[in-house]
Design a protein around this motif. Structure first.
Motif, PDB file in Angstrom:
ATOM      1  N   VAL A 109     -89.100  43.379 -72.894  1.00  0.00           N
ATOM      2  CA  VAL A 109     -89.933  42.225 -73.352  1.00  0.00           C
ATOM      3  C   VAL A 109     -90.996  42.750 -74.495  1.00  0.00           C
ATOM      4  O   VAL A 109     -91.043  42.126 -75.324  1.00  0.00           O
ATOM      5  N   SER A 110     -91.243  43.976 -74.484  1.00  0.00           N
ATOM      6  CA  SER A 110     -91.977  44.580 -75.618  1.00  0.00           C
ATOM      7  C   SER A 110     -91.276  44.831 -76.850  1.00  0.00           C
ATOM      8  O   SER A 110     -91.953  44.993 -77.885  1.00  0.00           O
ATOM      9  N   GLY A 111     -89.851  45.068 -76.667  1.00  0.00           N
ATOM     10  CA  GLY A 111     -89.053  45.209 -77.676  1.00  0.00           C
ATOM     11  C   GLY A 111     -88.889  44.135 -78.791  1.00  0.00           C
ATOM     12  O   GLY A 111     -88.667  44.245 -79.847  1.00  0.00           O
ATOM     13  N   MET A 112     -89.175  42.710 -78.070  1.00  0.00           N
ATOM     14  CA  MET A 112     -89.111  41.468 -78.914  1.00  0.00           C
ATOM     15  C   MET A 112     -87.577  41.420 -79.782  1.00  0.00           C
ATOM     16  O   MET A 112     -87.785  41.234 -80.963  1.00  0.00           O
ATOM     17  N   GLN A 113     -86.545  41.813 -79.079  1.00  0.00           N
ATOM     18  CA  GLN A 113     -85.104  41.746 -79.542  1.00  0.00           C
ATOM     19  C   GLN A 113     -84.510  40.399 -79.261  1.00  0.00           C
ATOM     20  O   GLN A 113     -83.408  40.171 -79.755  1.00  0.00           O
ATOM     21  N   LYS A 114     -84.993  39.781 -77.949  1.00  0.00           N
ATOM     22  CA  LYS A 114     -84.202  38.812 -77.627  1.00  0.00           C
ATOM     23  C   LYS A 114     -85.281  37.964 -77.203  1.00  0.00           C
ATOM     24  O   LYS A 114     -86.261  37.866 -76.226  1.00  0.00           O
ATOM     25  N   PHE A 115     -85.018  36.313 -77.462  1.00  0.00           N
ATOM     26  CA  PHE A 115     -85.900  35.204 -77.078  1.00  0.00           C
ATOM     27  C   PHE A 115     -85.171  34.117 -76.398  1.00  0.00           C
ATOM     28  O   PHE A 115     -83.794  34.006 -76.476  1.00  0.00           O
ATOM     29  N   MET A 116     -85.775  33.313 -75.664  1.00  0.00           N
ATOM     30  CA  MET A 116     -85.086  32.485 -74.780  1.00  0.00           C
ATOM     31  C   MET A 116     -84.340  31.473 -75.999  1.00  0.00           C
ATOM     32  O   MET A 116     -85.060  30.632 -77.006  1.00  0.00           O
ATOM     33  N   GLY A 117     -82.952  31.087 -75.665  1.00  0.00           N
ATOM     34  CA  GLY A 117     -82.126  30.207 -76.344  1.00  0.00           C
ATOM     35  C   GLY A 117     -81.684  30.973 -77.601  1.00  0.00           C
ATOM     36  O   GLY A 117     -81.066  30.396 -78.558  1.00  0.00           O
ATOM     37  N   GLU A 118     -81.934  32.544 -77.900  1.00  0.00           N
ATOM     38  CA  GLU A 118     -81.458  33.223 -79.123  1.00  0.00           C
ATOM     39  C   GLU A 118     -80.179  34.091 -78.495  1.00  0.00           C
ATOM     40  O   GLU A 118     -79.973  35.070 -79.329  1.00  0.00           O
ATOM     41  N   ASP A 119     -79.685  33.797 -77.454  1.00  0.00           N
ATOM     42  CA  ASP A 119     -78.703  34.951 -76.963  1.00  0.00           C
ATOM     43  C   ASP A 119     -77.473  34.550 -77.895  1.00  0.00           C
ATOM     44  O   ASP A 119     -77.099  33.375 -78.585  1.00  0.00           O
ATOM     45  N   LEU A 120     -76.367  35.389 -77.806  1.00  0.00           N
ATOM     46  CA  LEU A 120     -75.129  35.357 -78.486  1.00  0.00           C
ATOM     47  C   LEU A 120     -73.978  34.482 -78.248  1.00  0.00           C
ATOM     48  O   LEU A 120     -73.417  33.890 -79.204  1.00  0.00           O
ATOM     49  N   ASN A 121     -73.841  34.001 -77.037  1.00  0.00           N
ATOM     50  CA  ASN A 121     -73.062  33.131 -76.324  1.00  0.00           C
ATOM     51  C   ASN A 121     -73.874  31.724 -76.085  1.00  0.00           C
ATOM     52  O   ASN A 121     -73.706  31.040 -74.883  1.00  0.00           O
ATOM     53  N   PHE A 122     -74.377  31.213 -77.103  1.00  0.00           N
ATOM     54  CA  PHE A 122     -75.382  30.032 -77.027  1.00  0.00           C
ATOM     55  C   PHE A 122     -74.385  28.838 -76.774  1.00  0.00           C
ATOM     56  O   PHE A 122     -74.685  27.757 -75.845  1.00  0.00           O
ATOM     57  N   GLN A 123     -73.281  28.611 -77.386  1.00  0.00           N
ATOM     58  CA  GLN A 123     -72.318  27.558 -77.391  1.00  0.00           C
ATOM     59  C   GLN A 123     -71.827  27.532 -75.951  1.00  0.00           C
ATOM     60  O   GLN A 123     -71.734  26.329 -75.262  1.00  0.00           O
ATOM     61  N   GLU A 124     -71.284  28.404 -75.592  1.00  0.00           N
ATOM     62  CA  GLU A 124     -70.567  28.550 -74.251  1.00  0.00           C
ATOM     63  C   GLU A 124     -71.624  28.322 -73.063  1.00  0.00           C
ATOM     64  O   GLU A 124     -71.184  27.540 -71.982  1.00  0.00           O
ATOM     65  N   ARG A 125     -72.658  28.734 -73.363  1.00  0.00           N
ATOM     66  CA  ARG A 125     -73.803  28.663 -72.284  1.00  0.00           C
ATOM     67  C   ARG A 125     -74.226  27.084 -72.215  1.00  0.00           C
ATOM     68  O   ARG A 125     -74.434  26.506 -71.123  1.00  0.00           O
ATOM     69  N   LYS A 126     -74.225  26.581 -73.342  1.00  0.00           N
ATOM     70  CA  LYS A 126     -74.772  25.249 -73.384  1.00  0.00           C
ATOM     71  C   LYS A 126     -73.502  24.198 -72.808  1.00  0.00           C
ATOM     72  O   LYS A 126     -74.037  23.238 -72.033  1.00  0.00           O
ATOM     73  N   LYS A 127     -72.382  24.522 -73.067  1.00  0.00           N
ATOM     74  CA  LYS A 127     -71.307  23.710 -72.468  1.00  0.00           C
ATOM     75  C   LYS A 127     -71.188  23.812 -70.926  1.00  0.00           C
ATOM     76  O   LYS A 127     -71.180  22.842 -70.377  1.00  0.00           O
ATOM     77  N   PHE A 128     -71.356  25.287 -70.705  1.00  0.00           N
ATOM     78  CA  PHE A 128     -71.517  25.293 -69.196  1.00  0.00           C
ATOM     79  C   PHE A 128     -72.640  24.678 -68.415  1.00  0.00           C
ATOM     80  O   PHE A 128     -72.237  24.028 -67.289  1.00  0.00           O
TER      81      PHE A 128
END
Length: 389
Positions: free
Chosen positions: A135-154
């Motif tokens: 969390v303190s590294g701030m390298q990943k935020f909500m909705g900015e994952d690499l498989n966003f399209q597959e996750r949305k379809k799922f």
């Protein structure tokens, strides 16, 4: 015998040596042949010899010390060389150990000064499940994952499945509710029929129970009345028997024998004693009258005895008074006779004084005159008797 110690022997030896040295010195000093102008050459020679021996001894001792010092210096040099060689070997071994076993890359803080650190580092984000993406590294935020399209379809597919499942569950719940309502209605009808049947049975049973209870109560009342009648008759018989027993018994008949005690004929039982009989009361009254008469007789005797003693006392007082009076009269007569005798003697004395001279007559006139006993004790006794009477 006194024991000889080594210390005593040593002191004796020193004393003998000193004495011998003094004797030798005296011989050298007081011997005119050997003495040269008061100087002792032999003693001087001995002193010079002793001094040379002492110097030689000191020199030998110093040489010995010097040899020991040289030997010690050699040993110290050898030990110093050995220590330097050992230290050099130790430093070489430490250097080899550091080069072989303590390399810079094996140190804990080597990553802070590693010149190839940037080349060796991994990219900031390799995947969505990278453990370094904290969390303190701030390298990943909500909705900015690499498989966003597959996750949305799922997620859309999952929402559709959830909706269908919810609709099926709702239909099933409606069917279950309808079945439950029908079953509840049928059950209520069955319960009502059963309740009406049970109510009829209960009324019939209650009537039968009431009839049985009424019959039982009637029988119980008859038995109770009969039992009371029997108890009353038995109680009357018992009362009559008790009354007859009391009338014929010793308690109400006041039989004096029942109060007799086993401790003696003169004692009675208090809870059974009904009082004294007429004969006993008459005996008690007779004894009381006798005691009263005896007491009156004793009182009369005491009174008569007191009167007798009073009479005797008065008689004795009267006799004493008469005796005192008689004694008083006798004393008066004796006094008058004595006075007459004194007067006669005085007259004779005056006659003799006139005949023999004034001095002798005066001497005789000074003779004592006899007097009778005093009357004061008799007067006091008379007054006492008069007051007492």
């Amino acid at each position: 015998m006194k024991a000889v110690l080594a210390k005593d022997l040593e002191q004796d030896a020193k004393l003998a040596k000193r004495t011998h040295a003094e004797l030798c010195k005296q011989q050298r000093v007081f011997n005119a042949r050997n003495r040269i102008i008061g100087g002792d050459t032999q003693a001087w020679d001995i002193q010079v010899h002793d001094q040379r021996i002492k110097e030689a001894t000191e020199k030998a001792r110093h040489e010995t010390f010097a040899a020991e010092l040289r030997q010690n210096d050699k040993v110290i040099c050898i030990l110093d060389d050995r220590e330097k060689r050992d230290r050099k070997c130790l430093c070489r071994a430490i250097s080899d150990f550091q080069q072989n076993c303590q390399k810079p890359e094996t140190r804990r803080e080597f990553d802070l000064s590693d010149p190839l650190a940037l080349k060796k580092e991994l990219p900031a984000r390799q995947s969505d499940s990278d453990v370094r993406n904290t969390v303190s590294g701030m390298q990943k935020f909500m909705g900015e994952d690499l498989n966003f399209q597959e996750r949305k379809k799922f997620q859309e597919e999952q929402m559709r499945e959830w909706s269908l499942q919810q609709h099926r569950e709702w239909e099933r719940a409606r069917a279950d509710q309808k079945f439950a309502e029908d079953h509840y209605t049928q059950t209520r009808l069955n319960f009502d029929e059963t309740a009406s049947h049970l109510q009829k049975l209960e009324s019939i049973t209650r009537k039968a129970v009431c009839a049985a209870v009424k019959e039982f109560n009637r029988k119980q009342a008859m038995e109770s009345a009969e039992r009371k009648r029997q108890e009353k008759r038995q109680e009357q018989e018992d009362n009559m028997a008790e009354i007859s027993s009391q009338l014929r018994g010793d308690l109400l008949s006041e039989n004096p024998q029942q109060a007799a005690s086993s401790f003696g004929p003169h004692r009675v039982v208090p809870d059974r004693w009904k009082g004294m009989s007429r004969e006993q009361l008459e005996g008690v009254r007779l004894a009381q009258k006798q005691q009263i008469q005896e007491k009156l007789r004793l009182q009369e005797e005491a009174r008569q005895r007191d009167l007798d003693w009073d009479r005797r006392r008065v008689q004795k007082a009267r006799v004493a008074l008469l005796g005192e009076r008689r004694q008083h009269r006798q004393q008066c007569e004796d006094r008058r006779a004595l006075d007459r005798s004194n007067l006669r003697l005085a007259a004779e004395q005056r006659l003799q004084c006139a005949g023999h001279g004034w001095a002798r007559g005066r001497q005789r006139s000074s003779a004592p005159i006899k007097r009778g006993p005093g009357l004061f004790p008799l007067k006091r006794l008379f007054i006492f008797i008069y007051i007492y009477i």
